[in-house]
Design an enzyme around this catalytic site. Structure first.
Site, PDB file in Angstrom:
ATOM      1  N   VAL A 178     -12.186   2.717  11.712  1.00 28.41           N
ATOM      2  CA  VAL A 178     -11.254   3.146  10.665  1.00 28.41           C
ATOM      3  C   VAL A 178     -11.332   2.254   9.429  1.00 28.41           C
ATOM      4  O   VAL A 178     -11.537   2.743   8.316  1.00 28.41           O
ATOM      5  CB  VAL A 178      -9.814   3.210  11.214  1.00 28.41           C
ATOM      6  CG1 VAL A 178      -8.847   3.674  10.132  1.00 28.41           C
ATOM      7  CG2 VAL A 178      -9.750   4.151  12.423  1.00 28.41           C
TER       8      VAL A 178
ATOM      9  N   ARG B 183       0.803  -1.217   0.000  1.00 28.57           N
ATOM     10  CA  ARG B 183       0.000   0.000   0.000  1.00 28.57           C
ATOM     11  C   ARG B 183       0.844   1.279   0.000  1.00 28.57           C
ATOM     12  O   ARG B 183       0.497   2.262  -0.660  1.00 28.57           O
ATOM     13  CB  ARG B 183      -0.912  -0.023   1.237  1.00 28.57           C
ATOM     14  CG  ARG B 183      -1.769   1.212   1.424  1.00 28.57           C
ATOM     15  CD  ARG B 183      -2.883   1.271   0.429  1.00 28.57           C
ATOM     16  NE  ARG B 183      -3.614   2.539   0.497  1.00 28.57           N
ATOM     17  CZ  ARG B 183      -4.652   2.823  -0.254  1.00 28.57           C
ATOM     18  NH1 ARG B 183      -5.083   1.949  -1.128  1.00 28.57           N
ATOM     19  NH2 ARG B 183      -5.264   3.978  -0.160  1.00 28.57           N
TER      20      ARG B 183
ATOM     21  N   ASP C 246      -2.313  -4.843   2.700  1.00 29.17           N
ATOM     22  CA  ASP C 246      -3.150  -5.636   3.587  1.00 29.17           C
ATOM     23  C   ASP C 246      -4.616  -5.613   3.172  1.00 29.17           C
ATOM     24  O   ASP C 246      -5.136  -4.602   2.714  1.00 29.17           O
ATOM     25  CB  ASP C 246      -3.048  -5.093   5.017  1.00 29.17           C
ATOM     26  CG  ASP C 246      -1.716  -5.438   5.654  1.00 29.17           C
ATOM     27  OD1 ASP C 246      -1.079  -6.391   5.180  1.00 29.17           O
ATOM     28  OD2 ASP C 246      -1.328  -4.767   6.623  1.00 29.17           O
TER      29      ASP C 246
END
Length: 418
Positions: free
Chosen positions: A327, A93, A117
């Site tokens: 989140v 990422r 992830d």
């Protein structure tokens, strides 16, 4: 062959461990080196899988990068490639953090949509809209984000959510923009502060990092620098929870405790004894933890990256707790693996209700991401017998010398080919 860990439960972890530079900082600092022609040196870098991956990205853009233990040296040429559209970029990422520097240096960036992830949707909308406010045009084309700008001009930008990645890309894009940029609802994470410290040492004019409003006055040119990477608060927090879950006694060095204020306070509520020092802390637990509610939030709230550890400690606690994830929406897939270990938990939307038990049961489990993998190892240390933890390459991406450190603390764990 994919490796797995064989983890024997029952050990009370004791001893000392030192954390090195933060994964969530070093990769962004490496990308920021693209902003200045010449040689930038980063020290205290973690020896994790993602650092050589980022090296491969920078080399693909024309840099010369050497890794010598915990020191990374990056030599950035006068002419960079603006095309980060190759396989290394898709593997993790953080590769998207080259978007801002390339747009600033080259006036154009093509960056493959990143991997990493599997913890939920992490779109680039805020990255793109931030760059557009600075004068760039952006689009998604053939699996890559494309940004183009004849010149970047400072602007007032307000983020919908204090996204760490968007804050980083707007910072690196705006440091050489014409005029002033005011970024509101900016991420406040220590890793953002670390990036701003490095950019300032390169000649950037930045104020307000660590607060919700960051002000950047554009400068014409940045120069290379030497910078020590901030300690990894997520790795440090993992060791703190390892001590509490195994009813052990661990001293952690290399981290300012203020960066883990809330996790350490939560451990105190659960019954741990916590001592803090200037550059470290000690966690002791001599009884079954008490159930404690958690909700994840951007810094200074409880970090989503420690949510698997919060679930883990409550799985072996006395009482019932509720964990709320605010989140990342897919982070509760970790709970399925905890159920294999015998945890009493059920997911309801973005909440998980956990009824603590005395001991978990050994089985085979699979890591889905870096922190879930580490959390499963800690849970396995609280199980009877030997647990197999599979897909441990995830853990290698974020935890240097993980097995060696656990063995040093008294855990029975070995790495084998599966």
């Amino acid at each position: 062959m994919k490796d797995k860990f064989l983890v024997t439960g029952g050990a009370q972890l004791q001893g000392a461990v030192k954390v090195y530079g933060a994964k969530n900082s070093v990769l962004k600092l490496m990308a920021a080196a693209l902003l200045a022609e010449g040689t930038t040196t980063l020290t205290n870098c973690p020896e994790i899988l993602d650092v050589p991956l980022m090296r491969d990205v920078l080399v693909g853009l024309g840099c010369d990068v050497t890794i010598d233990g915990s020191t990374v040296t990056i030599t950035t040429p006068a002419e960079l490639s603006s095309n980060a559209d190759f396989p290394a970029v898709t593997q993790f990422r953080a590769s998207v953090c080259v978007l801002g520097p390339l747009t600033a240096r080259c006036g154009r960036a093509v960056v493959s949509l990143p991997g990493g992830d599997a913890i939920g949707s992490r779109p680039l909308d805020m990255h793109q809209s931030g760059l557009e406010k600075l004068g760039a045009t952006t689009r998604i084309s053939h699996g890559a984000v494309v940004a183009e700008a004849e010149k970047l001009v400072g602007a007032n930008i307000t983020l919908d959510f204090p996204s760490v990645g968007a804050t980083e890309n707007i910072l690196t894009a705006s440091v050489m923009a014409e005029g002033r940029t005011v970024l509101d609802n900016a991420a406040r994470e220590p890793e953002i502060v670390d990036l701003c410290r490095m950019l300032r040492s390169m000649g950037a004019n930045i104020e307000g990092e660590g607060s919700p409003t960051i002000t950047i006055e554009g400068v014409e040119k940045l120069t290379p620098t030497q910078h020590e990477v901030i300690g990894d608060r997520i790795v440090a927090g993992t060791w703190a929870y390892a001590a509490a879950m195994t009813r052990g006694d661990i001293t952690v060095g290399g981290i300012a405790p203020r960066y883990l204020h809330l996790p350490l306070e939560k451990l105190k509520i659960a019954g741990a004894k916590v001592e803090t020092y200037e550059n470290g802390f000690r966690v002791q637990m001599d009884k079954q933890p008490e159930a404690t509610d958690y909700q994840t939030l951007p810094f200074p709230g409880f970090p989503t990256d420690l949510q698997p550890m919060a679930i883990g400690i409550n799985a072996v606690s006395n009482g019932t707790s509720v964990i709320t994830e605010n989140v990342f929406e897919s982070r509760f897939r970790f709970v399925d693996e905890m159920l294999r270990l015998g945890a009493d938990a059920n997911v309801d939307g973005h909440h998980v209700v956990i009824r603590g038990i005395e001991q978990l049961s050994s089985t085979s489990v699979w890591s889905s991401d870096i922190r879930a993998g580490a959390g499963l190892v800690l849970a396995a240390l609280c199980a009877d017998g030997v647990t197999e933890v599979h897909d441990v390459f995830h853990i290698d991406r974020g935890y240097p010398n993980f097995v060696e450190n656990l063995q040093k603390l008294g855990a029975t764990i070995e790495r084998v080919s599966s």
